[in-house]
Design a protein around this motif. Structure first.
Motif, PDB file in Angstrom:
ATOM      1  N   LEU A 107      21.109 -38.165   3.772  1.00  0.00           N
ATOM      2  CA  LEU A 107      21.818 -38.365   5.038  1.00  0.00           C
ATOM      3  C   LEU A 107      23.158 -39.051   4.842  1.00  0.00           C
ATOM      4  O   LEU A 107      23.621 -39.798   5.696  1.00  0.00           O
ATOM      5  N   GLY A 108      23.783 -38.811   3.694  1.00  0.00           N
ATOM      6  CA  GLY A 108      25.122 -39.326   3.463  1.00  0.00           C
ATOM      7  C   GLY A 108      25.154 -40.557   2.586  1.00  0.00           C
ATOM      8  O   GLY A 108      24.157 -41.262   2.401  1.00  0.00           O
ATOM      9  N   LEU A 109      26.361 -40.831   2.048  1.00  0.00           N
ATOM     10  CA  LEU A 109      26.541 -41.960   1.142  1.00  0.00           C
ATOM     11  C   LEU A 109      26.286 -43.285   1.859  1.00  0.00           C
ATOM     12  O   LEU A 109      25.683 -44.206   1.290  1.00  0.00           O
ATOM     13  N   GLY A 110      26.747 -43.380   3.092  1.00  0.00           N
ATOM     14  CA  GLY A 110      26.513 -44.614   3.835  1.00  0.00           C
ATOM     15  C   GLY A 110      25.032 -44.897   4.000  1.00  0.00           C
ATOM     16  O   GLY A 110      24.582 -46.039   3.870  1.00  0.00           O
ATOM     17  N   HIS A 111      24.260 -43.868   4.279  1.00  0.00           N
ATOM     18  CA  HIS A 111      22.814 -44.023   4.429  1.00  0.00           C
ATOM     19  C   HIS A 111      22.163 -44.418   3.114  1.00  0.00           C
ATOM     20  O   HIS A 111      21.255 -45.261   3.078  1.00  0.00           O
ATOM     21  N   ALA A 112      22.636 -43.834   2.007  1.00  0.00           N
ATOM     22  CA  ALA A 112      22.086 -44.177   0.689  1.00  0.00           C
ATOM     23  C   ALA A 112      22.287 -45.655   0.387  1.00  0.00           C
ATOM     24  O   ALA A 112      21.384 -46.328  -0.147  1.00  0.00           O
ATOM     25  N   ILE A 113      23.458 -46.185   0.719  1.00  0.00           N
ATOM     26  CA  ILE A 113      23.728 -47.608   0.506  1.00  0.00           C
ATOM     27  C   ILE A 113      22.853 -48.459   1.409  1.00  0.00           C
ATOM     28  O   ILE A 113      22.312 -49.499   1.006  1.00  0.00           O
ATOM     29  N   LEU A 114      22.651 -48.000   2.636  1.00  0.00           N
ATOM     30  CA  LEU A 114      21.822 -48.728   3.592  1.00  0.00           C
ATOM     31  C   LEU A 114      20.378 -48.823   3.111  1.00  0.00           C
ATOM     32  O   LEU A 114      19.706 -49.848   3.318  1.00  0.00           O
ATOM     33  N   VAL A 115      19.908 -47.772   2.454  1.00  0.00           N
ATOM     34  CA  VAL A 115      18.542 -47.766   1.921  1.00  0.00           C
ATOM     35  C   VAL A 115      18.340 -48.883   0.895  1.00  0.00           C
ATOM     36  O   VAL A 115      17.244 -49.418   0.734  1.00  0.00           O
ATOM     37  N   ILE A 217      28.660 -54.951   5.199  1.00  0.00           N
ATOM     38  CA  ILE A 217      28.686 -53.487   5.288  1.00  0.00           C
ATOM     39  C   ILE A 217      27.371 -52.940   5.830  1.00  0.00           C
ATOM     40  O   ILE A 217      27.351 -51.915   6.520  1.00  0.00           O
ATOM     41  N   PHE A 218      26.265 -53.642   5.581  1.00  0.00           N
ATOM     42  CA  PHE A 218      24.970 -53.150   6.047  1.00  0.00           C
ATOM     43  C   PHE A 218      24.905 -53.138   7.573  1.00  0.00           C
ATOM     44  O   PHE A 218      24.434 -52.166   8.181  1.00  0.00           O
ATOM     45  N   GLU A 219      25.382 -54.201   8.188  1.00  0.00           N
ATOM     46  CA  GLU A 219      25.352 -54.275   9.649  1.00  0.00           C
ATOM     47  C   GLU A 219      26.194 -53.167  10.271  1.00  0.00           C
ATOM     48  O   GLU A 219      25.762 -52.514  11.234  1.00  0.00           O
ATOM     49  N   VAL A 220      27.391 -52.933   9.716  1.00  0.00           N
ATOM     50  CA  VAL A 220      28.244 -51.909  10.323  1.00  0.00           C
ATOM     51  C   VAL A 220      27.699 -50.509  10.045  1.00  0.00           C
ATOM     52  O   VAL A 220      27.838 -49.616  10.886  1.00  0.00           O
ATOM     53  N   LEU A 221      27.073 -50.289   8.898  1.00  0.00           N
ATOM     54  CA  LEU A 221      26.476 -48.980   8.632  1.00  0.00           C
ATOM     55  C   LEU A 221      25.311 -48.704   9.583  1.00  0.00           C
ATOM     56  O   LEU A 221      25.110 -47.562  10.021  1.00  0.00           O
ATOM     57  N   GLU A 222      24.561 -49.746   9.919  1.00  0.00           N
ATOM     58  CA  GLU A 222      23.472 -49.582  10.892  1.00  0.00           C
ATOM     59  C   GLU A 222      24.000 -49.197  12.261  1.00  0.00           C
ATOM     60  O   GLU A 222      23.299 -48.543  13.057  1.00  0.00           O
ATOM     61  N   GLN A 223      25.242 -49.561  12.546  1.00  0.00           N
ATOM     62  CA  GLN A 223      25.851 -49.260  13.842  1.00  0.00           C
ATOM     63  C   GLN A 223      26.741 -48.020  13.807  1.00  0.00           C
ATOM     64  O   GLN A 223      27.299 -47.639  14.836  1.00  0.00           O
ATOM     65  N   THR A 224      26.875 -47.407  12.638  1.00  0.00           N
ATOM     66  CA  THR A 224      27.767 -46.259  12.493  1.00  0.00           C
ATOM     67  C   THR A 224      27.072 -44.983  12.962  1.00  0.00           C
ATOM     68  O   THR A 224      25.957 -44.671  12.542  1.00  0.00           O
ATOM     69  N   THR A 225      27.746 -44.246  13.808  1.00  0.00           N
ATOM     70  CA  THR A 225      27.189 -43.000  14.346  1.00  0.00           C
ATOM     71  C   THR A 225      27.244 -41.906  13.285  1.00  0.00           C
ATOM     72  O   THR A 225      28.279 -41.715  12.636  1.00  0.00           O
ATOM     73  N   PRO A 226      26.154 -41.164  13.089  1.00  0.00           N
ATOM     74  CA  PRO A 226      26.187 -40.043  12.143  1.00  0.00           C
ATOM     75  C   PRO A 226      27.219 -39.002  12.551  1.00  0.00           C
ATOM     76  O   PRO A 226      27.545 -38.847  13.729  1.00  0.00           O
ATOM     77  N   ASP A 227      27.749 -38.288  11.549  1.00  0.00           N
ATOM     78  CA  ASP A 227      28.735 -37.256  11.839  1.00  0.00           C
ATOM     79  C   ASP A 227      28.049 -35.995  12.337  1.00  0.00           C
ATOM     80  O   ASP A 227      26.829 -35.974  12.584  1.00  0.00           O
ATOM     81  N   GLN A 228      28.818 -34.922  12.472  1.00  0.00           N
ATOM     82  CA  GLN A 228      28.258 -33.679  13.013  1.00  0.00           C
ATOM     83  C   GLN A 228      27.152 -33.107  12.143  1.00  0.00           C
ATOM     84  O   GLN A 228      26.276 -32.397  12.630  1.00  0.00           O
ATOM     85  N   GLY A 229      27.184 -33.426  10.858  1.00  0.00           N
ATOM     86  CA  GLY A 229      26.125 -32.960   9.960  1.00  0.00           C
ATOM     87  C   GLY A 229      24.929 -33.891   9.910  1.00  0.00           C
ATOM     88  O   GLY A 229      24.012 -33.673   9.111  1.00  0.00           O
ATOM     89  N   GLY A 230      24.941 -34.940  10.723  1.00  0.00           N
ATOM     90  CA  GLY A 230      23.835 -35.880  10.754  1.00  0.00           C
ATOM     91  C   GLY A 230      23.884 -36.931   9.662  1.00  0.00           C
ATOM     92  O   GLY A 230      22.905 -37.655   9.453  1.00  0.00           O
ATOM     93  N   GLU A 231      25.030 -37.037   8.966  1.00  0.00           N
ATOM     94  CA  GLU A 231      25.147 -37.978   7.855  1.00  0.00           C
ATOM     95  C   GLU A 231      25.923 -39.228   8.268  1.00  0.00           C
ATOM     96  O   GLU A 231      26.835 -39.165   9.095  1.00  0.00           O
ATOM     97  N   ILE A 232      25.554 -40.350   7.656  1.00  0.00           N
ATOM     98  CA  ILE A 232      26.291 -41.598   7.857  1.00  0.00           C
ATOM     99  C   ILE A 232      27.296 -41.715   6.721  1.00  0.00           C
ATOM    100  O   ILE A 232      26.917 -41.872   5.555  1.00  0.00           O
ATOM    101  N   GLN A 233      28.560 -41.625   7.046  1.00  0.00           N
ATOM    102  CA  GLN A 233      29.613 -41.621   6.037  1.00  0.00           C
ATOM    103  C   GLN A 233      30.073 -43.050   5.737  1.00  0.00           C
ATOM    104  O   GLN A 233      30.312 -43.835   6.655  1.00  0.00           O
ATOM    105  N   LEU A 234      30.202 -43.369   4.472  1.00  0.00           N
ATOM    106  CA  LEU A 234      30.655 -44.699   4.077  1.00  0.00           C
ATOM    107  C   LEU A 234      32.056 -44.971   4.615  1.00  0.00           C
ATOM    108  O   LEU A 234      32.352 -46.093   5.054  1.00  0.00           O
TER     109      LEU A 234
END
Length: 296
Positions: A107-115, A217-234
């Motif tokens: 689900l994107g690089l941002g999601h991978a970091i969040l994990v 960065i974790f807090e803002v990634l949790e609040q970041t809206t996924p893009d059109q492909g459903g991915e959370i972009q860093l």
């Protein structure tokens, strides 16, 4: 705080290298005789990182096996008297402490970091992408850690990319920081744009796959809206982080190879082989012998 931990997102499918990556992780493709991911982890270790967190996915067991102890192989090498190979194999498993966390969906690089958040905690950390192999006298990650220690902010690796290729990257808009007696390689980031049109790029400074990130960065990634492909972009997460705290970019010294691209991977293979004491001379002779027959 000292940068002790590094995250390696390795859950991608590696579709650009199919069919080679149908049954093996792209991170395990050999660059001469070492898998790509090993070069990147060795860079982190050389920069002082002592805890590696690899974000894996389905079909990535070979990565775990590579950095684990291989008792059977060691026993065979020892029994056959191949002590030099035995030393190399043991050095891999003794390289650094490695932990693994699963990204169940890509689900994107941002999601991978969040994990990786539970294993990072509340401290700054590095992120290294395996697609970028950087050959430098001082490890690129080490250069960025030095910048972090100076500015105490998130640091993005950047390099100059001229022409339309800039559209393949995240791009920064920033102001050069003039440092007394320094190399003037640091920029105060004002904005970030993901893959802009060439005509609309805010600069020629592309973001490369090395980051030092603050734990916010974790807090803002949790609040970041996924893009059109459903991915959370860093990049989108970094834009939100920029609203709260300063971010700097560092134009690193060294040569970067795009090992996630077939041509870039081939270039890296040739140049790394030419640098090898055991291969370089004969390989160079071979390349010269076939150069006359090339029809390009």
């Amino acid at each position: 705080m000292r940068i002790r931990k590094a995250v390696f997102p390795a859950a991608g499918l590696g579709t650009r290298f199919l069919p080679a990556t149908k049954a093996q992780p792209k991170e395990m493709l050999p660059l001469v005789d070492k898998p790509v991911i090993q070069y990147v982890i060795e860079e982190a270790v050389a920069a002082g990182i002592d805890n590696i967190i690899i974000v894996t996915g389905r079909g990535k067991n070979a990565i775990e096996d590579h950095f684990d102890v291989s008792y059977e192989l060691e026993k065979i090498l020892e029994g056959r008297g191949k002590l030099d190979l035995l030393e190399q194999v043991r050095a891999i498993s003794n390289l650094v402490s490695v932990s693994y966390v699963r990204q169940k969906e890509a689900l994107g690089l941002g999601h991978a970091i969040l994990v990786a958040k539970p294993l990072i905690g509340n401290e700054p950390f590095a992120v290294l992408l395996g697609d970028d192999i950087i050959d430098s006298d001082v490890p690129c990650t080490g250069q960025m850690i030095a910048a972090f220690e100076k500015y105490r902010s998130s640091i993005l690796a950047t390099q100059i990319v001229e022409g339309p290729d800039i559209s393949r990257y995240g791009v920064i808009k920033g102001q050069l920081v003039h440092e007394a007696g320094g190399a003037n390689r640091t920029y105060r980031v004002e904005d970030l744009v993901e893959k802009p049109l060439y005509e609309e790029a805010p600069s020629n400074l592309a973001i490369i796959g090395r980051y030092i990130l603050t734990p916010q960065i974790f807090e803002v990634l949790e609040q970041t809206t996924p893009d059109q492909g459903g991915e959370i972009q860093l990049t989108n997460g970094l834009k939100r982080l920029l609203e709260r705290q300063s971010i700097h970019a560092y134009r690193f010294e060294g040569k970067r190879y795009d090992a996630g691209d077939k041509l870039g991977f081939l270039k890296a293979t040739v140049e790394f082989a030419l640098k090898r004491e055991d291969l370089g001379r004969e390989f160079a002779q071979y390349l010269r012998s076939i150069s006359a027959s090339l029809k390009f």
